[in-house]
Design a protein around this motif. Structure first.
Motif, PDB file in Angstrom:
ATOM      1  N   LYS A 140       0.834  -1.211   0.000  1.00 28.74           N
ATOM      2  CA  LYS A 140       0.000   0.000   0.000  1.00 28.74           C
ATOM      3  C   LYS A 140       0.863   1.254   0.000  1.00 28.74           C
ATOM      4  CE  LYS A 140      -3.627   2.341   2.497  1.00 28.74           C
ATOM      5  NZ  LYS A 140      -4.293   2.482   3.759  1.00 28.74           N
ATOM      6  N   SER A 141       1.942   1.260   0.762  1.00 33.44           N
ATOM      7  CA  SER A 141       2.783   2.452   0.854  1.00 33.44           C
ATOM      8  C   SER A 141       3.548   2.709  -0.440  1.00 33.44           C
ATOM      9  CB  SER A 141       3.758   2.332   2.022  1.00 33.44           C
ATOM     10  OG  SER A 141       4.702   1.309   1.773  1.00 33.44           O
ATOM     11  N   LYS A 142       3.814   1.666  -1.226  1.00 38.37           N
ATOM     12  CA  LYS A 142       4.528   1.831  -2.491  1.00 38.37           C
ATOM     13  C   LYS A 142       3.645   2.411  -3.584  1.00 38.37           C
ATOM     14  CE  LYS A 142       7.669  -2.020  -1.753  1.00 38.37           C
ATOM     15  NZ  LYS A 142       8.000  -3.393  -2.176  1.00 38.37           N
TER      16      LYS A 142
ATOM     17  N   LYS B 141      -3.351   6.033  -4.136  1.00 36.65           N
ATOM     18  CA  LYS B 141      -3.921   5.231  -3.045  1.00 36.65           C
ATOM     19  C   LYS B 141      -5.346   4.762  -3.335  1.00 36.65           C
ATOM     20  CE  LYS B 141      -0.318   5.999  -0.455  1.00 36.65           C
ATOM     21  NZ  LYS B 141       0.817   5.175  -0.650  1.00 36.65           N
ATOM     22  N   GLY B 142      -5.906   5.181  -4.466  1.00 37.40           N
ATOM     23  CA  GLY B 142      -7.268   4.790  -4.805  1.00 37.40           C
ATOM     24  C   GLY B 142      -7.335   3.672  -5.835  1.00 37.40           C
ATOM     25  N   ASN B 143      -6.190   3.124  -6.239  1.00 36.38           N
ATOM     26  CA  ASN B 143      -6.233   2.070  -7.251  1.00 36.38           C
ATOM     27  C   ASN B 143      -6.596   0.723  -6.624  1.00 36.38           C
ATOM     28  OD1 ASN B 143      -3.897   1.188  -6.040  1.00 36.38           O
ATOM     29  ND2 ASN B 143      -2.561   1.722  -7.721  1.00 36.38           N
ATOM     30  N   ASN B 144      -6.805  -0.271  -7.466  1.00 34.52           N
ATOM     31  CA  ASN B 144      -7.277  -1.573  -6.996  1.00 34.52           C
ATOM     32  C   ASN B 144      -6.298  -2.240  -6.041  1.00 34.52           C
ATOM     33  OD1 ASN B 144      -9.701  -1.554  -8.348  1.00 34.52           O
ATOM     34  ND2 ASN B 144      -8.837  -2.432 -10.203  1.00 34.52           N
ATOM     35  N   THR B 145      -5.010  -2.094  -6.273  1.00 32.13           N
ATOM     36  CA  THR B 145      -4.011  -2.730  -5.419  1.00 32.13           C
ATOM     37  C   THR B 145      -4.018  -2.121  -4.021  1.00 32.13           C
ATOM     38  OG1 THR B 145      -2.643  -3.131  -7.360  1.00 32.13           O
ATOM     39  CG2 THR B 145      -1.585  -3.357  -5.230  1.00 32.13           C
TER      40      THR B 145
END
Length: 65
Positions: free
Chosen positions: A40-42, A46-50
């Motif tokens: 998540k931090s990479k 921050k709103g994408n599926n991953t």
């Protein structure tokens, strides 16, 4: 012409997974909260599926992200 039963089975539900296995493909070994936080931090967006999948994993596991 398809029957109503076939139409209902083909229709996508709001509860269907968007991209199953998206986190599992990016991690070697077992998925943990620490690895989910790192993924998540990479993410730049921050709103994408991953990022959403990583957050969802943390929420279900009960860890702090």
């Amino acid at each position: 012409m398809i029957s109503l039963k076939e139409y209902i089975n083909e229709k996508k539900s709001i509860h269907d997974p968007v991209r199953p296995g998206i986190l599992k493909r990016q991690v070697k070994g077992k998925m943990t909260c620490t690895k989910a936080k790192a993924i998540k931090s990479k993410q730049k967006n921050k709103g994408n599926n991953t990022a959403k999948a990583a957050q969802r994993f943390c929420n279900y596991r009960g860890c702090e992200c």
